[in-house]
Design a protein around this motif. Sequence first.
Motif, PDB file in Angstrom:
ATOM      1  N   LEU A  44      16.391   2.668  21.228  1.00 28.56           N
ATOM      2  CA  LEU A  44      15.000   3.160  21.117  1.00 28.56           C
ATOM      3  C   LEU A  44      14.021   2.126  21.677  1.00 28.56           C
ATOM      4  O   LEU A  44      14.362   0.962  21.877  1.00 28.56           O
ATOM      5  CB  LEU A  44      14.672   3.441  19.638  1.00 28.56           C
ATOM      6  CG  LEU A  44      15.542   4.506  18.968  1.00 28.56           C
ATOM      7  CD1 LEU A  44      15.080   4.733  17.522  1.00 28.56           C
ATOM      8  CD2 LEU A  44      15.502   5.826  19.741  1.00 28.56           C
ATOM      9  N   SER A  65      10.111   5.306  20.271  1.00 28.93           N
ATOM     10  CA  SER A  65      10.258   6.390  21.244  1.00 28.93           C
ATOM     11  C   SER A  65      11.688   6.364  21.762  1.00 28.93           C
ATOM     12  O   SER A  65      12.374   5.337  21.667  1.00 28.93           O
ATOM     13  CB  SER A  65       9.316   6.190  22.430  1.00 28.93           C
ATOM     14  OG  SER A  65       7.984   6.220  21.990  1.00 28.93           O
ATOM     15  N   SER A  66      12.107   7.490  22.329  1.00 32.25           N
ATOM     16  CA  SER A  66      13.459   7.552  22.867  1.00 32.25           C
ATOM     17  C   SER A  66      13.423   8.245  24.225  1.00 32.25           C
ATOM     18  O   SER A  66      12.374   8.761  24.653  1.00 32.25           O
ATOM     19  CB  SER A  66      14.352   8.370  21.925  1.00 32.25           C
ATOM     20  OG  SER A  66      13.928   9.725  21.974  1.00 32.25           O
ATOM     21  N   LYS A 104      14.449  10.970  24.783  1.00 33.15           N
ATOM     22  CA  LYS A 104      14.164  12.386  24.545  1.00 33.15           C
ATOM     23  C   LYS A 104      12.683  12.593  24.210  1.00 33.15           C
ATOM     24  O   LYS A 104      12.064  13.558  24.637  1.00 33.15           O
ATOM     25  CB  LYS A 104      15.003  12.866  23.350  1.00 33.15           C
ATOM     26  CG  LYS A 104      16.212  13.653  23.719  1.00 33.15           C
ATOM     27  CD  LYS A 104      16.915  13.983  22.441  1.00 33.15           C
ATOM     28  CE  LYS A 104      17.549  15.341  22.493  1.00 33.15           C
ATOM     29  NZ  LYS A 104      18.261  15.562  21.217  1.00 33.15           N
ATOM     30  N   SER A 105      12.158  11.680  23.364  1.00 32.49           N
ATOM     31  CA  SER A 105      10.782  11.900  22.877  1.00 32.49           C
ATOM     32  C   SER A 105       9.754  11.658  23.997  1.00 32.49           C
ATOM     33  O   SER A 105       8.718  12.321  24.052  1.00 32.49           O
ATOM     34  CB  SER A 105      10.473  11.000  21.683  1.00 32.49           C
ATOM     35  OG  SER A 105      10.384   9.651  22.071  1.00 32.49           O
ATOM     36  N   TYR A 127       7.323  11.296  18.939  1.00 26.11           N
ATOM     37  CA  TYR A 127       8.071  10.044  18.808  1.00 26.11           C
ATOM     38  C   TYR A 127       9.498  10.351  18.352  1.00 26.11           C
ATOM     39  O   TYR A 127       9.881  11.507  18.173  1.00 26.11           O
ATOM     40  CB  TYR A 127       7.366   9.109  17.812  1.00 26.11           C
ATOM     41  CG  TYR A 127       5.903   8.932  18.149  1.00 26.11           C
ATOM     42  CD1 TYR A 127       5.506   8.129  19.221  1.00 26.11           C
ATOM     43  CD2 TYR A 127       4.898   9.617  17.437  1.00 26.11           C
ATOM     44  CE1 TYR A 127       4.174   7.986  19.568  1.00 26.11           C
ATOM     45  CE2 TYR A 127       3.565   9.480  17.779  1.00 26.11           C
ATOM     46  CZ  TYR A 127       3.194   8.669  18.836  1.00 26.11           C
ATOM     47  OH  TYR A 127       1.882   8.538  19.186  1.00 26.11           O
ATOM     48  N   GLN A 128      10.267   9.266  18.090  1.00 25.46           N
ATOM     49  CA  GLN A 128      11.642   9.434  17.616  1.00 25.46           C
ATOM     50  C   GLN A 128      11.714   8.848  16.206  1.00 25.46           C
ATOM     51  O   GLN A 128      11.563   7.631  16.034  1.00 25.46           O
ATOM     52  CB  GLN A 128      12.609   8.692  18.561  1.00 25.46           C
ATOM     53  CG  GLN A 128      14.066   8.906  18.264  1.00 25.46           C
ATOM     54  CD  GLN A 128      14.547  10.300  18.696  1.00 25.46           C
ATOM     55  OE1 GLN A 128      14.114  10.813  19.725  1.00 25.46           O
ATOM     56  NE2 GLN A 128      15.416  10.909  17.905  1.00 25.46           N
ATOM     57  N   ARG A 177      13.755   7.592  13.135  1.00 24.08           N
ATOM     58  CA  ARG A 177      15.147   7.131  13.073  1.00 24.08           C
ATOM     59  C   ARG A 177      15.965   7.980  12.099  1.00 24.08           C
ATOM     60  O   ARG A 177      17.168   8.048  12.185  1.00 24.08           O
ATOM     61  CB  ARG A 177      15.200   5.643  12.696  1.00 24.08           C
ATOM     62  CG  ARG A 177      14.919   4.767  13.933  1.00 24.08           C
ATOM     63  CD  ARG A 177      14.617   3.358  13.561  1.00 24.08           C
ATOM     64  NE  ARG A 177      13.439   3.283  12.715  1.00 24.08           N
ATOM     65  CZ  ARG A 177      13.062   2.194  12.048  1.00 24.08           C
ATOM     66  NH1 ARG A 177      13.806   1.114  12.116  1.00 24.08           N
ATOM     67  NH2 ARG A 177      11.981   2.194  11.307  1.00 24.08           N
ATOM     68  N   GLY A 210      15.068  12.499  13.708  1.00 21.19           N
ATOM     69  CA  GLY A 210      15.118  12.939  15.110  1.00 21.19           C
ATOM     70  C   GLY A 210      13.729  13.034  15.727  1.00 21.19           C
ATOM     71  O   GLY A 210      12.828  12.265  15.362  1.00 21.19           O
ATOM     72  N   LEU A 211      13.538  14.027  16.608  1.00 23.43           N
ATOM     73  CA  LEU A 211      12.237  14.155  17.307  1.00 23.43           C
ATOM     74  C   LEU A 211      11.117  14.411  16.307  1.00 23.43           C
ATOM     75  O   LEU A 211      11.227  15.266  15.436  1.00 23.43           O
ATOM     76  CB  LEU A 211      12.285  15.333  18.279  1.00 23.43           C
ATOM     77  CG  LEU A 211      12.679  15.045  19.717  1.00 23.43           C
ATOM     78  CD1 LEU A 211      12.413  16.276  20.575  1.00 23.43           C
ATOM     79  CD2 LEU A 211      11.937  13.844  20.279  1.00 23.43           C
ATOM     80  N   TRP A 212      10.036  13.670  16.484  1.00 23.02           N
ATOM     81  CA  TRP A 212       8.940  13.753  15.504  1.00 23.02           C
ATOM     82  C   TRP A 212       7.631  14.106  16.231  1.00 23.02           C
ATOM     83  O   TRP A 212       7.099  13.291  16.963  1.00 23.02           O
ATOM     84  CB  TRP A 212       8.842  12.409  14.780  1.00 23.02           C
ATOM     85  CG  TRP A 212       7.584  12.197  13.967  1.00 23.02           C
ATOM     86  CD1 TRP A 212       6.849  13.139  13.328  1.00 23.02           C
ATOM     87  CD2 TRP A 212       6.928  10.951  13.720  1.00 23.02           C
ATOM     88  NE1 TRP A 212       5.781  12.588  12.682  1.00 23.02           N
ATOM     89  CE2 TRP A 212       5.811  11.226  12.912  1.00 23.02           C
ATOM     90  CE3 TRP A 212       7.203   9.629  14.077  1.00 23.02           C
ATOM     91  CZ2 TRP A 212       4.943  10.230  12.466  1.00 23.02           C
ATOM     92  CZ3 TRP A 212       6.326   8.642  13.637  1.00 23.02           C
ATOM     93  CH2 TRP A 212       5.214   8.942  12.843  1.00 23.02           C
TER      94      TRP A 212
END
Length: 843
Positions: A198, A216-217, A219-220, A232-233, A235, A238-240
């Motif tokens: 991340l 962040s990731s 994906k995010s 955001y990501q 932990r 998942g996706l937030w």
Amino acid sequence: MTFPLLPAYASVAEFDNSLSLVGKAVFPYAADQLHNLIKFTQSTELQVNVQVESSVTEDQFEELIDNLLKLYNNGINEVILDLDLAERVVQRIPGARVIYRTLVDKVASLPANASIAVPFSSPLGDLKSFTNGGSRTVYAFSETAKLVDVTSTVASGIIPIIDARQLTTEYELSEDVKKFPVSEILLASLTTDRPDGLFTTLVADSSNYSLGLVYSSKKSIPEAIRTQTGVYQSRRHGLWYKGATSGATQKLLGIELDCDGDCLKFVVEQTGVGFCHLERTSCFGQSKGLRAMEATLWDRKSNAPEGSYTKRLFDDEVLLNAKIREEADELAEAKSKEDIAWECADLFYFALVRCAKYGVTLDEVERNLDMKSLKVTRRKGDAKPGYTKEQPKEESKPKEVPSEGRIELCKIDVSKASSQEIEDALRRPIQKTEQIMELVKPIVDNVRQNGDKALLELTAKFDGVALKTPVLEAPFPEELMQLPDNVKRAIDLSIDNVRKFHEAQLTETLQVETCPGVVCSRFARPIEKVGLYIPGGTAILPSTSLMLGVPAKVAGCKEIVFASPPKKDGTLTPEVIYVAHKVGAKCIVLAGGAQAVAAMAYGTETVPKCDKIFGPGNQFVTAAKMMVQNDTSALCSIDMPAGPSEVLVIADKYADPDFVASDLLSQAEHGIDSQVILLAVDMTDKELARIEDAVHNQAVQLPRVEIVRKCIAHSTTLSVATYEQALEMSNQYAPEHLILQIENASSYVDQVQHAGSVFVGAYSPESCGDYSSGTNHTLPTYGYARQYSGVNTATFQKFITSQDVTPEGLKHIGQAVMDLAAVEGLDAHRNAVKVRMEKLGLI
Ligand SMILES: NC(=O)c1ccc[n+]([C@@H]2O[C@H](COP(=O)([O-])OP(=O)(O)OC[C@H]3O[C@@H](n4cnc5c(N)ncnc54)[C@H](O)[C@@H]3O)[C@@H](O)[C@H]2O)c1
Ligand SMILES: N[C@H](CO)Cc1c[nH]c[nH+]1
Ligand SMILES: [Zn+2]
């Protein structure tokens, strides 16, 4: 480090907000698009760059330098130029921010920290080495490069310059994987040493105030970019999507990277209760200082409790402005560190109240500061007169004007000036109305009470001549109107043209049948006795006698009285007497100033009382006209307040500098309180200098050069970017005379809203309207063109309405009249209709 990408647009119009989070953009340089580019830069948070195409001819180079100066001074960040051109530009513009567009083998000769732009096709190893470990920004450009080719370059710390159209749409990486180009570029430049892969992400608002820390990731980040919101990501979860449950969502304004690309900053606009789960703005506690004060003031603006001091300030502009000035003075006086901090805080408070009152945010103030910090040329920065200790503040103190030296209008570039500076430049010389009224009142009272005796005494006092009688009666002796033939011919021609134009303004009786049997009419009647003032102080103006006398005659006024100050030998200029004779004046009052006005308003033993007084004059004349108009016992009206002459010239680079200068000077020579304004549309310094030289060279040849010098000292040239801007400014000034010395001048007349008279095109000098074309030269000054027309035939007339109602007509409107009279409780009104309708059997 900002977002590792520079999107390139074909024009400002093509800018797409979906890429605004990149925080910067580049547009092509086009000399004719400068204004749009500047307007755009000043309205956006983006860093705006400009790219100059290589082909700049020798002739275009000077223009390019002028234009780059304008761009730099108006907030453009950097300009991309070919190496040769860039090297010439930095010689000419100290502090120029340039990106050198060049080939790899030329880079070695450039300064170590100069920004460069090299082709994408350059070997990656070379590109990496050019970053000098991060001290140099390296851009890579190509019109054809595909995104997939770009990502490896980005990973080496190179910023790609890419056509924005390539960046806005999803593209297919493989059959089922679709990518957002912008996200791909960002991800390619990120690294992380965290085992979970991340990226630590700081969340801040646009003022850099930290709201919290998140992750962040891979994906995010694309999701955040796609939705332009805070995603955001978590932990654990998942996706937030921030605010999805609480409603405290975030608008994503920008994404930045830290210096080594392993940490992100999301710049957001936070809504709702705040970022922190404890319902606070920030996880690090509440904000302090200016931001906190700003938030309180904006809250007070909508919810201020009664009795709050801030509310009082919001409501009382005079108090607020007085406090700002008071605190600024106190800050200037403070000496110790504590006192300076104390006074500065006070000043900030009152300044922020004013900002909040007018909806200006701290962000906007800061943007302004940032923009100003980008200027490459600066004004001298002297304080305005009145703000220095040496010169007292009172506006009444006349400005010292040196009697030699260059005669030059003050100069303002509107794009760089504050609104206060523009307002100051367009302010007419102060008219000390109250003081003048005080001086004029005893004169008016004296004439009113003592008639001819007072008139003769005041003429002796102010005009230095002892007369036996104040009036010259018609028929005027031939020997007093002897004129050279050419002057007679000139007067006759002018009278003829003014007569033609004013006769054409006579109107037929107007008749409208509003309902069957209800005929309404309007017809003109001349004002019977008119008093015409012809100035004669600093210059004798016989032309004014024909500008007033001819329409009076055309309108059919029964008694025309002239008044004009006599010369020291007691005589009057023969031209005025000749015109008085031609228009059939009854007499000429040999007096000037307030005493002449008073004599015509109240009448004396020899001066006939007039119903209306016309004509321009100095401040004493204008004040006396206003005074008698306000005295109901005088039963006398006036045409308008027509004071010191003024002109506003709008000129562009096609205008002949000699013509422009001559028009400015023709009004400047009227008097020291006259004002002339030049609006120079999109002119280079060189073009403007030609007009300035012409003004000086012509002015020093004039016999009235000393008057001109003083007038020019409070007159200004304002450089504007467009014709529209010029017309807007002219409408705001509402000049007595507006001269259009611009290409296609006639097509701009439609945009004129406020002006006494307009002079269209290069061959229409104001002098034509002053004397002979046919229009009237007695015009509203001092901005009164907003509400007054210049003198015209109707000024010498009043309009009477009449109605003729038949029984049929009464049938149509009678009931309405009765009903409205009943509403007003006026039974006699109602009855006047009722008795008639009853007799007619209508009710
Ligand atoms: N707006 C227009 O249409 C228009 C047209 C023509 C002229 N003008 C303007 O008219 C003005 C003419 O002014 P001018 O002074 O040349 O002539 P003026 O005839 O208006 O004034 C001269 C008179 O002022 C009086 N005066 C002078 N000093 C005085 C004092 N200290 N106290 C009391 N009275 C005093 C004297 O009686 C003198 O006769 C100029 O400003 C000119 O620009 C305007
Ligand atoms: N320009 C003046 C009106 O403001 C009129 C005038 C008379 N003589 C010369 N000019
Ligand atoms: Zn004039």
